[in-house]
Design a protein around this motif. Structure first.
Motif, PDB file in Angstrom:
ATOM      1  N   MET A  65      -4.689  22.949  36.256  1.00  0.00           N
ATOM      2  CA  MET A  65      -3.321  22.627  35.849  1.00  0.00           C
ATOM      3  C   MET A  65      -3.174  21.139  35.574  1.00  0.00           C
ATOM      4  SD  MET A  65      -1.362  25.131  38.537  1.00  0.00           S
ATOM      5  CE  MET A  65       0.245  24.410  38.273  1.00  0.00           C
ATOM      6  N   LEU A  66      -3.820  20.310  36.383  1.00  0.00           N
ATOM      7  CA  LEU A  66      -3.761  18.863  36.163  1.00  0.00           C
ATOM      8  C   LEU A  66      -4.426  18.479  34.847  1.00  0.00           C
ATOM      9  CD1 LEU A  66      -3.108  15.997  37.090  1.00  0.00           C
ATOM     10  CD2 LEU A  66      -5.239  16.003  38.400  1.00  0.00           C
ATOM     11  N   LEU A  67      -5.586  19.057  34.564  1.00  0.00           N
ATOM     12  CA  LEU A  67      -6.289  18.753  33.316  1.00  0.00           C
ATOM     13  C   LEU A  67      -5.472  19.196  32.105  1.00  0.00           C
ATOM     14  CD1 LEU A  67      -9.920  19.804  34.336  1.00  0.00           C
ATOM     15  CD2 LEU A  67      -9.053  17.478  34.053  1.00  0.00           C
ATOM     16  N   VAL A  68      -4.895  20.389  32.178  1.00  0.00           N
ATOM     17  CA  VAL A  68      -4.090  20.892  31.058  1.00  0.00           C
ATOM     18  C   VAL A  68      -2.839  20.047  30.871  1.00  0.00           C
ATOM     19  CG1 VAL A  68      -2.728  22.851  30.244  1.00  0.00           C
ATOM     20  CG2 VAL A  68      -4.973  23.241  31.249  1.00  0.00           C
ATOM     21  N   SER A  69      -2.195  19.661  31.966  1.00  0.00           N
ATOM     22  CA  SER A  69      -0.978  18.842  31.857  1.00  0.00           C
ATOM     23  C   SER A  69      -1.288  17.483  31.258  1.00  0.00           C
ATOM     24  CB  SER A  69      -0.322  18.679  33.234  1.00  0.00           C
ATOM     25  OG  SER A  69      -1.170  17.988  34.127  1.00  0.00           O
ATOM     26  N   ASN A  70      -2.444  16.905  31.557  1.00  0.00           N
ATOM     27  CA  ASN A  70      -2.817  15.631  30.952  1.00  0.00           C
ATOM     28  C   ASN A  70      -3.106  15.783  29.462  1.00  0.00           C
ATOM     29  OD1 ASN A  70      -3.298  13.094  32.832  1.00  0.00           O
ATOM     30  ND2 ASN A  70      -3.754  14.905  34.059  1.00  0.00           N
ATOM     31  N   LEU A  71      -3.696  16.908  29.063  1.00  0.00           N
ATOM     32  CA  LEU A  71      -3.919  17.167  27.639  1.00  0.00           C
ATOM     33  C   LEU A  71      -2.583  17.290  26.906  1.00  0.00           C
ATOM     34  CD1 LEU A  71      -5.637  17.855  25.180  1.00  0.00           C
ATOM     35  CD2 LEU A  71      -5.739  20.229  25.996  1.00  0.00           C
ATOM     36  N   ILE A  72      -1.640  18.034  27.495  1.00  0.00           N
ATOM     37  CA  ILE A  72      -0.315  18.175  26.884  1.00  0.00           C
ATOM     38  C   ILE A  72       0.379  16.826  26.790  1.00  0.00           C
ATOM     39  CG2 ILE A  72       1.968  19.211  27.181  1.00  0.00           C
ATOM     40  CD1 ILE A  72       0.578  21.606  28.485  1.00  0.00           C
ATOM     41  N   ALA A  73       0.231  16.003  27.834  1.00  0.00           N
ATOM     42  CA  ALA A  73       0.847  14.666  27.814  1.00  0.00           C
ATOM     43  C   ALA A  73       0.266  13.808  26.697  1.00  0.00           C
ATOM     44  CB  ALA A  73       0.640  13.982  29.169  1.00  0.00           C
ATOM     45  N   ASP A  74      -1.043  13.878  26.475  1.00  0.00           N
ATOM     46  CA  ASP A  74      -1.663  13.114  25.389  1.00  0.00           C
ATOM     47  C   ASP A  74      -1.137  13.560  24.028  1.00  0.00           C
ATOM     48  OD1 ASP A  74      -3.128  11.618  27.145  1.00  0.00           O
ATOM     49  OD2 ASP A  74      -4.940  12.840  26.992  1.00  0.00           O
ATOM     50  N   LEU A  75      -0.952  14.868  23.866  1.00  0.00           N
ATOM     51  CA  LEU A  75      -0.424  15.375  22.595  1.00  0.00           C
ATOM     52  C   LEU A  75       1.033  14.954  22.396  1.00  0.00           C
ATOM     53  CD1 LEU A  75      -1.951  18.990  22.640  1.00  0.00           C
ATOM     54  CD2 LEU A  75      -2.827  16.947  21.483  1.00  0.00           C
ATOM     55  N   LEU A  76       1.811  14.958  23.462  1.00  0.00           N
ATOM     56  CA  LEU A  76       3.199  14.504  23.368  1.00  0.00           C
ATOM     57  C   LEU A  76       3.275  13.020  23.029  1.00  0.00           C
ATOM     58  CD1 LEU A  76       4.958  16.370  26.331  1.00  0.00           C
ATOM     59  CD2 LEU A  76       5.343  16.700  23.880  1.00  0.00           C
ATOM     60  N   LEU A  77       2.361  12.223  23.608  1.00  0.00           N
ATOM     61  CA  LEU A  77       2.341  10.791  23.314  1.00  0.00           C
ATOM     62  C   LEU A  77       2.039  10.547  21.837  1.00  0.00           C
ATOM     63  CD1 LEU A  77       0.489   9.347  26.442  1.00  0.00           C
ATOM     64  CD2 LEU A  77       2.869   8.976  25.817  1.00  0.00           C
ATOM     65  N   ALA A  78       1.106  11.330  21.290  1.00  0.00           N
ATOM     66  CA  ALA A  78       0.783  11.174  19.867  1.00  0.00           C
ATOM     67  C   ALA A  78       1.965  11.561  18.989  1.00  0.00           C
ATOM     68  CB  ALA A  78      -0.435  12.024  19.511  1.00  0.00           C
ATOM     69  N   TRP A  79       2.754  12.543  19.437  1.00  0.00           N
ATOM     70  CA  TRP A  79       3.923  12.953  18.666  1.00  0.00           C
ATOM     71  C   TRP A  79       5.047  11.921  18.768  1.00  0.00           C
ATOM     72  CZ3 TRP A  79       8.781  14.777  20.674  1.00  0.00           C
ATOM     73  CH2 TRP A  79       9.660  15.237  19.674  1.00  0.00           C
ATOM     74  N   LEU A  80       5.197  11.332  19.952  1.00  0.00           N
ATOM     75  CA  LEU A  80       6.265  10.353  20.150  1.00  0.00           C
ATOM     76  C   LEU A  80       5.961   9.020  19.479  1.00  0.00           C
ATOM     77  CD1 LEU A  80       7.135  10.960  23.928  1.00  0.00           C
ATOM     78  CD2 LEU A  80       8.660  11.344  21.977  1.00  0.00           C
ATOM     79  N   ASP A  81       4.702   8.602  19.527  1.00  0.00           N
ATOM     80  CA  ASP A  81       4.334   7.278  19.036  1.00  0.00           C
ATOM     81  C   ASP A  81       3.326   7.404  17.883  1.00  0.00           C
ATOM     82  OD1 ASP A  81       3.666   4.636  18.616  1.00  0.00           O
ATOM     83  OD2 ASP A  81       3.492   4.148  20.741  1.00  0.00           O
ATOM     84  N   PRO A  82       3.714   7.172  16.659  1.00  0.00           N
ATOM     85  CA  PRO A  82       2.798   7.308  15.505  1.00  0.00           C
ATOM     86  C   PRO A  82       1.617   6.340  15.570  1.00  0.00           C
ATOM     87  CG  PRO A  82       5.105   7.205  14.764  1.00  0.00           C
ATOM     88  CD  PRO A  82       5.089   6.840  16.221  1.00  0.00           C
ATOM     89  N   ARG A  83       1.726   5.303  16.380  1.00  0.00           N
ATOM     90  CA  ARG A  83       0.616   4.359  16.494  1.00  0.00           C
ATOM     91  C   ARG A  83      -0.579   4.952  17.209  1.00  0.00           C
ATOM     92  NH1 ARG A  83       3.885  -0.291  19.476  1.00  0.00           N
ATOM     93  NH2 ARG A  83       4.476   1.610  20.604  1.00  0.00           N
ATOM     94  N   ILE A  84      -0.352   6.014  17.991  1.00  0.00           N
ATOM     95  CA  ILE A  84      -1.430   6.680  18.725  1.00  0.00           C
ATOM     96  C   ILE A  84      -2.074   7.709  17.822  1.00  0.00           C
ATOM     97  CG2 ILE A  84      -2.017   8.074  20.735  1.00  0.00           C
ATOM     98  CD1 ILE A  84       0.363   6.854  22.166  1.00  0.00           C
ATOM     99  N   VAL A  85      -3.362   7.561  17.566  1.00  0.00           N
ATOM    100  CA  VAL A  85      -4.084   8.471  16.691  1.00  0.00           C
ATOM    101  C   VAL A  85      -5.324   8.956  17.441  1.00  0.00           C
ATOM    102  CG1 VAL A  85      -5.306   8.776  14.518  1.00  0.00           C
ATOM    103  CG2 VAL A  85      -3.289   7.304  14.624  1.00  0.00           C
ATOM    104  N   TYR A  86      -5.483  10.269  17.538  1.00  0.00           N
ATOM    105  CA  TYR A  86      -6.671  10.872  18.171  1.00  0.00           C
ATOM    106  C   TYR A  86      -7.587  11.398  17.077  1.00  0.00           C
ATOM    107  CZ  TYR A  86      -3.803  10.769  22.395  1.00  0.00           C
ATOM    108  OH  TYR A  86      -3.009  10.365  23.454  1.00  0.00           O
ATOM    109  N   THR A  87      -8.840  11.037  17.156  1.00  0.00           N
ATOM    110  CA  THR A  87      -9.816  11.504  16.148  1.00  0.00           C
ATOM    111  C   THR A  87     -10.927  12.277  16.811  1.00  0.00           C
ATOM    112  OG1 THR A  87     -11.028   9.416  16.338  1.00  0.00           O
ATOM    113  CG2 THR A  87      -9.328   9.569  14.644  1.00  0.00           C
TER     114      THR A  87
END
Length: 327
Positions: free
Chosen positions: A305-327
């Motif tokens: 649950m902790l690992l999944v919640s951190n993945l969801i948080a990373d995706l939310l951060l990318a959606w909130l802040d366009p400066r964050i780009v995951y490749t």
């Protein structure tokens, strides 16, 4: 983005294997095993189990085997959904814990909803009305929320709801709805029993997130792009909501992901005090009785649950802040 998600999901596999090994090793650290604990309990109650009987049971359940053998017998069942066998409840682990897992997930989701709904608007208000009476009052409430433990709030609710208001405040359902077919009345009763523990679990973290949101807003409001937006004649509400709030949410989302294990650990005492079917009481019981597969399964699921919640948080951060780009 898809490649990033796939890599993160694949990386979870070795991480979960490492976590399962460490968790299983920690559970095995105390001397003895489940049968040793059972012998001690029976001895104090006037009964007893001979060492010969205990040894026969150890051979039957494989408790006399090496640590690595026991660990391998446990993990080889994971691909089939087999999380082991509970010695105390004489049942497979997953059927024993699945209802509690789903209830804990629902309770955790409601607690997170409480955190967001309360902390974000209050943090914005405190930042935009810095040093006002409202800001000072909210800060006092936040510090009280951080200092008062959840189980004490649960006891206070039991007194107010159960004694003063004469409500059925224990468990997940009222007695008249237990073992009955689904109905809207039963669903409403379930909701009435769900929101008090959800609010209690969420209050301490709400205070923390409120302060983080306030400080993030104050930091963003002093930056040059906010001054430029105001100089262009944009309305203050648009400057705050469209620019400052979106950037200030970044640390809130990051911290929110780390609140998931805190919610689960806090649910142990809440579950005991309020008699709600969270994973907490059963997890605590499994640790006390050294029911290793049940305890290990709980630790593994909480880690997942902790690992999944951190993945969801990373995706939310990318959606909130366009400066964050995951490749």
């Amino acid at each position: 983005m898809i490649a990033f998600i796939v890599r993160r999901l694949l990386a979870m596999i070795p991480m979960l294997i490492a976590i399962s090994f460490i968790s299983f090793a920690i559970i095995q650290l105390p001397p003895g095993d489940y049968l040793s604990t059972l012998q001690a309990v029976q001895g104090t109650s006037g009964g007893g189990m001979s060492n010969e009987q205990a040894q026969l049971l150890r051979e039957r359940y494989g408790l006399d085997e090496s640590f690595l053998t026991q660990y391998w017998k446990w993990v080889k069942g994971f691909p089939k959904g087999d999380l082991g066998y509970s010695y105390e409840w004489t049942s497979s682990v997953w059927p024993l814990i699945k209802d509690r897992i789903w209830y804990t997930l629902l309770l955790g989701a409601c607690s997170i909803l409480v955190m967001v709904v309360l902390s974000v608007p209050i943090g914005i208000y405190s930042a935009t009305h810095q040093y006002s009476v409202g800001d000072t009052l909210m800060s006092i409430i936040a510090f009280l929320g951080l200092s008062v433990p959840g189980f004490l709030l649960a006891l206070i609710w039991l007194y107010i709801g159960g004694v003063l208001l004469n409500l059925d405040v224990l468990g997940a359902q009222s007695k008249e709805y237990i073992n009955t077919a689904f109905s809207w009345g039963k669903a409403w009763d379930y909701f009435l029993h769900l929101w008090p523990p959800a609010i209690i679990l969420g209050l301490a973290s709400t205070a923390q997130l409120m302060r983080i949101m306030r400080n993030g807003m104050l930091d963003e409001m002093n930056k040059q792009y906010i001054t430029t937006a105001r100089a262009k004649g944009l309305k203050e509400r648009k400057v705050i909501n469209k620019y400052a709030v979106r950037s200030a949410l970044n640390p809130v989302v990051s911290v929110l992901a780390m609140e998931v294990p805190k919610i689960i650990s806090s649910s142990i005492l809440i579950g005991v005090v309020m008699s709600v079917p969270t994973t907490g009481p059963l997890f605590l019981r499994s640790l006390q009785s050294q029911d290793m597969y049940v305890a290990g399964a709980f630790l593994l699921i909480m880690s997942l649950m902790l690992l999944v919640s951190n993945l969801i948080a990373d995706l939310l951060l990318a959606w909130l802040d366009p400066r964050i780009v995951y490749t």
